[in-house]
Design a protein around this motif. Structure first.
Motif, PDB file in Angstrom:
ATOM      1  N   GLU A   1      41.286  35.572  46.184  1.00 52.05           N
ATOM      2  CA  GLU A   1      39.857  35.288  46.102  1.00 52.05           C
ATOM      3  C   GLU A   1      39.082  36.475  45.552  1.00 52.05           C
ATOM      4  N   PHE A   2      39.445  37.683  45.957  1.00 57.51           N
ATOM      5  CA  PHE A   2      38.754  38.846  45.396  1.00 57.51           C
ATOM      6  C   PHE A   2      39.054  38.965  43.897  1.00 57.51           C
TER       7      PHE A   2
ATOM      8  N   ALA B   1      47.353  38.246  38.239  1.00 56.82           N
ATOM      9  CA  ALA B   1      48.504  38.795  38.960  1.00 56.82           C
ATOM     10  C   ALA B   1      48.299  40.268  39.287  1.00 56.82           C
ATOM     11  N   ALA B   2      47.823  41.039  38.315  1.00 59.38           N
ATOM     12  CA  ALA B   2      47.654  42.483  38.522  1.00 59.38           C
ATOM     13  C   ALA B   2      46.662  42.769  39.643  1.00 59.38           C
ATOM     14  N   SER B   3      45.527  42.069  39.643  1.00 60.88           N
ATOM     15  CA  SER B   3      44.509  42.348  40.655  1.00 60.88           C
ATOM     16  C   SER B   3      44.903  41.796  42.024  1.00 60.88           C
ATOM     17  N   ILE B   4      45.615  40.667  42.056  1.00 64.17           N
ATOM     18  CA  ILE B   4      46.076  40.130  43.343  1.00 64.17           C
ATOM     19  C   ILE B   4      47.097  41.073  43.977  1.00 64.17           C
ATOM     20  N   ILE B   5      48.052  41.525  43.193  1.00 67.57           N
ATOM     21  CA  ILE B   5      49.048  42.475  43.710  1.00 67.57           C
ATOM     22  C   ILE B   5      48.367  43.768  44.140  1.00 67.57           C
TER      23      ILE B   5
ATOM     24  N   LYS C   1      40.750  50.841  43.732  1.00 61.43           N
ATOM     25  CA  LYS C   1      42.194  50.769  43.477  1.00 61.43           C
ATOM     26  C   LYS C   1      42.580  49.406  42.903  1.00 61.43           C
ATOM     27  N   ILE C   2      41.973  48.340  43.420  1.00 60.04           N
ATOM     28  CA  ILE C   2      42.234  47.013  42.863  1.00 60.04           C
ATOM     29  C   ILE C   2      41.785  46.974  41.404  1.00 60.04           C
TER      30      ILE C   2
ATOM     31  N   ARG D   1      47.531  37.385  50.891  1.00 54.88           N
ATOM     32  CA  ARG D   1      47.612  36.759  49.577  1.00 54.88           C
ATOM     33  C   ARG D   1      46.336  35.990  49.260  1.00 54.88           C
ATOM     34  N   LYS D   2      45.797  35.254  50.242  1.00 55.14           N
ATOM     35  CA  LYS D   2      44.580  34.471  50.032  1.00 55.14           C
ATOM     36  C   LYS D   2      43.382  35.365  49.728  1.00 55.14           C
TER      37      LYS D   2
END
Length: 263
Positions: free
Chosen positions: A172-173, A154-158, A137-138, A167-168
């Motif tokens: 990192e991922f 931004a897209a992958s963090i969200i 999904k990420i 958030r951390k």
């Protein structure tokens, strides 16, 4: 391209590649205002120095990359959607890359999302581990960044936060996922340049490439450390405002008659 221009572009790459502010928009402004966006070498240079930025993640998180097979299996699961969608929609993505307006509008819209994203996830429980479905999904969220101006970071963090990560951990991922994603994309672009016969360099250009990668590597390491620390304390809002400002600057330059190019 001279040495100062090369260093400036490498600094832009190092700062913007992992922050949620879109490296594409900044490269457009930087190369266009310096008058080097039309050069074939500029196009190759901006792709090549991404390898310095990639190396920064590996060096900073080297212990992570020495972990079990499961770590790489989850990265692969997250990478596959971008590989498949990028291959199937390559021509459509290339057509979007021809429009600087698309980049500017994406910058502005993405900025508004970042302004309100912290509020959306406020007080929601988080988890520490990523499952294989989470990884996929990420990876699908990351595909949104194929639209120019949408930050891959931004897209992958969200996307990670929607799977319940902090958030951390999401950030990192996203950094880890950038390694195979950016490497594959950069290698593919360089291969196209090689087939087109534009992947030949003079001794001066080779020196610029070396300097560019070293600068991008160092600056990206600093940017990553800053971003992780800042993100945990203050969230995304300032990056959202910044994106809106940069997007409006691009639109303003276009309206003023500047011929901006995506390199």
């Amino acid at each position: 391209m001279n040495l100062i221009q090369a260093i400036i572009l490498a600094i832009i790459e190092g700062i913007t590649e992992y922050l949620p502010i879109s490296s594409t928009g900044h490269m457009i402004i930087g190369s266009s205002l310096m008058g080097i966006s039309e050069l074939d070498f500029t196009k190759v240079f901006e792709v090549n120095i991404q390898f310095g930025a990639i190396l920064s993640v590996i060096v900073l998180y080297w212990k992570k990359f020495l972990q079990s097979f499961e770590f790489y299996a989850k990265l692969l699961a997250a990478f596959i959607p971008a590989a498949i969608i990028g291959f199937l929609l390559n021509d459509f993505i290339d057509s979007l890359l021809e429009s600087v307006v698309v980049v500017a509008v994406s910058m502005v819209l993405g900025g508004f999302i970042l302004i309100f994203i912290d509020k959306y996830f406020e007080n929601k429980a988080t988890k520490a581990n990523i499952s294989y479905p989470d990884a996929v999904k990420i990876g699908l969220f990351q595909c949104i960044a194929m639209i120019p101006g949408v930050s891959r970071s931004a897209a992958s963090i969200i996307g990670g936060m929607f799977q319940g990560l902090s958030r951390k951990d999401s950030a990192e991922f996203s950094f880890f996922l950038a390694v195979p994603t950016m490497f594959a994309a950069s290698a593919y672009k360089l291969l196209k340049s090689y087939k087109a016969g534009t992947l030949t360099f003079s001794s001066d250009e080779l020196q610029l490439l070396i300097v560019g990668n070293v600068v991008a590597f160092i600056v990206a390491m600093i940017a990553i450390k800053f971003f992780i620390s800042y993100l945990q304390k203050y969230g995304f809002k300032v990056f959202g405002y910044y994106r809106i400002i940069v997007g409006l600057i691009i639109l303003g330059l276009i309206a003023a008659g500047y011929e901006l190019k995506i390199v």
